[in-house]
Design a protein around this motif. Sequence first.
Motif, PDB file in Angstrom:
ATOM      1  N   ASP A 112      -4.915  -1.030  -7.254  1.00 50.34           N
ATOM      2  CA  ASP A 112      -6.233  -0.418  -7.482  1.00 50.34           C
ATOM      3  C   ASP A 112      -6.919  -0.008  -6.184  1.00 50.34           C
ATOM      4  O   ASP A 112      -7.952   0.661  -6.215  1.00 50.34           O
ATOM      5  N   TYR A 113      -6.373  -0.410  -5.033  1.00 46.02           N
ATOM      6  CA  TYR A 113      -7.036  -0.128  -3.766  1.00 46.02           C
ATOM      7  C   TYR A 113      -6.833   1.331  -3.370  1.00 46.02           C
ATOM      8  O   TYR A 113      -5.732   1.871  -3.462  1.00 46.02           O
ATOM      9  N   ASP A 114      -7.903   1.961  -2.933  1.00 41.66           N
ATOM     10  CA  ASP A 114      -7.860   3.350  -2.494  1.00 41.66           C
ATOM     11  C   ASP A 114      -7.836   3.387  -0.969  1.00 41.66           C
ATOM     12  O   ASP A 114      -8.812   3.012  -0.317  1.00 41.66           O
ATOM     13  N   VAL A 115      -6.712   3.838  -0.394  1.00 42.69           N
ATOM     14  CA  VAL A 115      -6.610   3.893   1.066  1.00 42.69           C
ATOM     15  C   VAL A 115      -7.360   5.087   1.639  1.00 42.69           C
ATOM     16  O   VAL A 115      -7.484   5.216   2.864  1.00 42.69           O
ATOM     17  N   ASP A 116      -7.877   5.957   0.768  1.00 40.64           N
ATOM     18  CA  ASP A 116      -8.738   7.077   1.186  1.00 40.64           C
ATOM     19  C   ASP A 116      -8.076   7.931   2.271  1.00 40.64           C
ATOM     20  O   ASP A 116      -8.716   8.330   3.238  1.00 40.64           O
ATOM     21  N   GLY A 117      -6.805   8.204   2.085  1.00 42.77           N
ATOM     22  CA  GLY A 117      -6.093   9.096   2.996  1.00 42.77           C
ATOM     23  C   GLY A 117      -5.640   8.478   4.299  1.00 42.77           C
ATOM     24  O   GLY A 117      -5.058   9.165   5.143  1.00 42.77           O
ATOM     25  N   ALA A 118      -5.875   7.167   4.491  1.00 41.16           N
ATOM     26  CA  ALA A 118      -5.567   6.535   5.776  1.00 41.16           C
ATOM     27  C   ALA A 118      -4.077   6.562   6.098  1.00 41.16           C
ATOM     28  O   ALA A 118      -3.696   6.548   7.272  1.00 41.16           O
ATOM     29  N   LEU A 119      -3.228   6.615   5.075  1.00 46.40           N
ATOM     30  CA  LEU A 119      -1.785   6.575   5.290  1.00 46.40           C
ATOM     31  C   LEU A 119      -1.128   7.944   5.171  1.00 46.40           C
ATOM     32  O   LEU A 119       0.107   8.039   5.103  1.00 46.40           O
ATOM     33  N   LEU A 141       0.820  -1.209   0.000  1.00 49.14           N
ATOM     34  CA  LEU A 141       0.000   0.000   0.000  1.00 49.14           C
ATOM     35  C   LEU A 141       0.858   1.265   0.000  1.00 49.14           C
ATOM     36  O   LEU A 141       0.554   2.229  -0.721  1.00 49.14           O
ATOM     37  N   LEU A 142       1.918   1.268   0.803  1.00 44.36           N
ATOM     38  CA  LEU A 142       2.788   2.448   0.830  1.00 44.36           C
ATOM     39  C   LEU A 142       3.491   2.644  -0.513  1.00 44.36           C
ATOM     40  O   LEU A 142       3.599   3.775  -1.011  1.00 44.36           O
ATOM     41  N   ALA A 143       3.960   1.548  -1.092  1.00 46.55           N
ATOM     42  CA  ALA A 143       4.610   1.651  -2.400  1.00 46.55           C
ATOM     43  C   ALA A 143       3.637   2.165  -3.451  1.00 46.55           C
ATOM     44  O   ALA A 143       3.971   3.051  -4.254  1.00 46.55           O
ATOM     45  N   SER A 144       2.416   1.635  -3.440  1.00 40.06           N
ATOM     46  CA  SER A 144       1.403   2.076  -4.411  1.00 40.06           C
ATOM     47  C   SER A 144       1.052   3.546  -4.205  1.00 40.06           C
ATOM     48  O   SER A 144       0.890   4.309  -5.170  1.00 40.06           O
ATOM     49  N   GLU A 145       0.927   3.955  -2.937  1.00 36.78           N
ATOM     50  CA  GLU A 145       0.559   5.343  -2.635  1.00 36.78           C
ATOM     51  C   GLU A 145       1.650   6.310  -3.098  1.00 36.78           C
ATOM     52  O   GLU A 145       1.350   7.359  -3.679  1.00 36.78           O
ATOM     53  N   THR A 169       5.460  -3.705 -11.999  1.00 39.58           N
ATOM     54  CA  THR A 169       4.011  -3.827 -11.828  1.00 39.58           C
ATOM     55  C   THR A 169       3.281  -2.989 -12.872  1.00 39.58           C
ATOM     56  O   THR A 169       3.903  -2.282 -13.675  1.00 39.58           O
ATOM     57  N   ALA A 170       1.965  -3.036 -12.830  1.00 38.22           N
ATOM     58  CA  ALA A 170       1.159  -2.302 -13.799  1.00 38.22           C
ATOM     59  C   ALA A 170       1.445  -0.804 -13.785  1.00 38.22           C
ATOM     60  O   ALA A 170       1.436  -0.138 -14.824  1.00 38.22           O
ATOM     61  N   SER A 171       1.747  -0.253 -12.607  1.00 41.50           N
ATOM     62  CA  SER A 171       2.002   1.186 -12.503  1.00 41.50           C
ATOM     63  C   SER A 171       3.484   1.529 -12.575  1.00 41.50           C
ATOM     64  O   SER A 171       3.844   2.711 -12.536  1.00 41.50           O
ATOM     65  N   PHE A 180     -10.295  -5.197  -0.126  1.00 38.58           N
ATOM     66  CA  PHE A 180      -8.840  -5.193  -0.199  1.00 38.58           C
ATOM     67  C   PHE A 180      -8.304  -6.606  -0.391  1.00 38.58           C
ATOM     68  O   PHE A 180      -7.418  -6.853  -1.220  1.00 38.58           O
ATOM     69  N   ALA A 181      -8.863  -7.558   0.367  1.00 36.35           N
ATOM     70  CA  ALA A 181      -8.434  -8.949   0.242  1.00 36.35           C
ATOM     71  C   ALA A 181      -8.685  -9.480  -1.163  1.00 36.35           C
ATOM     72  O   ALA A 181      -7.845 -10.193  -1.734  1.00 36.35           O
ATOM     73  N   ARG A 182      -9.839  -9.122  -1.737  1.00 39.03           N
ATOM     74  CA  ARG A 182     -10.156  -9.582  -3.097  1.00 39.03           C
ATOM     75  C   ARG A 182      -9.164  -9.023  -4.111  1.00 39.03           C
ATOM     76  O   ARG A 182      -8.735  -9.731  -5.036  1.00 39.03           O
ATOM     77  N   LEU A 183      -8.800  -7.754  -3.976  1.00 39.70           N
ATOM     78  CA  LEU A 183      -7.846  -7.150  -4.906  1.00 39.70           C
ATOM     79  C   LEU A 183      -6.474  -7.790  -4.787  1.00 39.70           C
ATOM     80  O   LEU A 183      -5.793  -8.018  -5.800  1.00 39.70           O
TER      81      LEU A 183
END
Length: 280
Positions: A260-267, A57-61, A103-105, A249-252
């Motif tokens: 593709d997961y959106d942490v919505d500002g949590a991090l 998640l941190l890497a993606s963000e 990865t894709a991104s 999140f688990a499904r993704l």
Amino acid sequence: MAEDCTHECGSCGVSGCGDRTTQGPLTLDANARSNIKHVIGIVSGKGGVGKSLVTSLLASEMQKRGCSVGILDADVTGPSIPKTFGINAPLTADADGVVPASTASGIKIMSTNLMLPKEDVPVAWRGPVVSNAIKQFYCETNWGDIDYLFVDMPPGTSDVLLTVFQSLPVDGIVTVSAPQELVAMIVGKAVNLAHSMNVELLGLVENMAYFVCDDCGKKHHIFGEPQGAAVAERYGIPAYATLPIDPAFARLCDAGRVEDYDVDGALNAIVAQLEKTAAN
């Protein structure tokens, strides 16, 4: 010199050894085709709290924010990182070193599981072999220009953690916990080891902190009340964040689409610390 000497003087407790070096282990350099600006470790003293997921998640963000990002999978016996990003093609190499997966991104990945003939082949290596593999992952990979290299650690405070802290130019660590007193105590072990080795603490992520009901929208604390804020204060950790138990999140992750997961500002608090470290 002890008969079973590993030549890792920084972790040796034998006194009076004539072969002990005074300067300690040297920080490794990346290869000529790599420019790694910041190395961030993701750690915990316990398994099963979600270090690999927080790493992902941190890497993606940070990638979404325009940074060049890589992940060095130091949890060499686990396949989590390649699985969550949907990568299964074998790695390649050229005259200069190993070419990391992408990865894709565009996040660059180096993981033992991408070197195996099949995904489910076990990696049964002893500590010194694991430590040497991690050094090779850092030094012999063509990382290119990387703003943040996240190192996904295995659980505990043993060989791998010492190898990374002593051999890689670690700028700081993010520690991961779950809302249980036992986990908080074990996280403290990793934190205290980091303190003893002069590694900076950047943040704490309390994973699985709550579950949001689909029907009423209420937060339910499945494992008890969150303790991350108190743990962060106890150990002087400057930033704290919580992540929920989220079936989406688990499904993704199972589908290899963690990006593709959106942490919505949590991090955001953790990201702010990463950016502060980069600015210093």
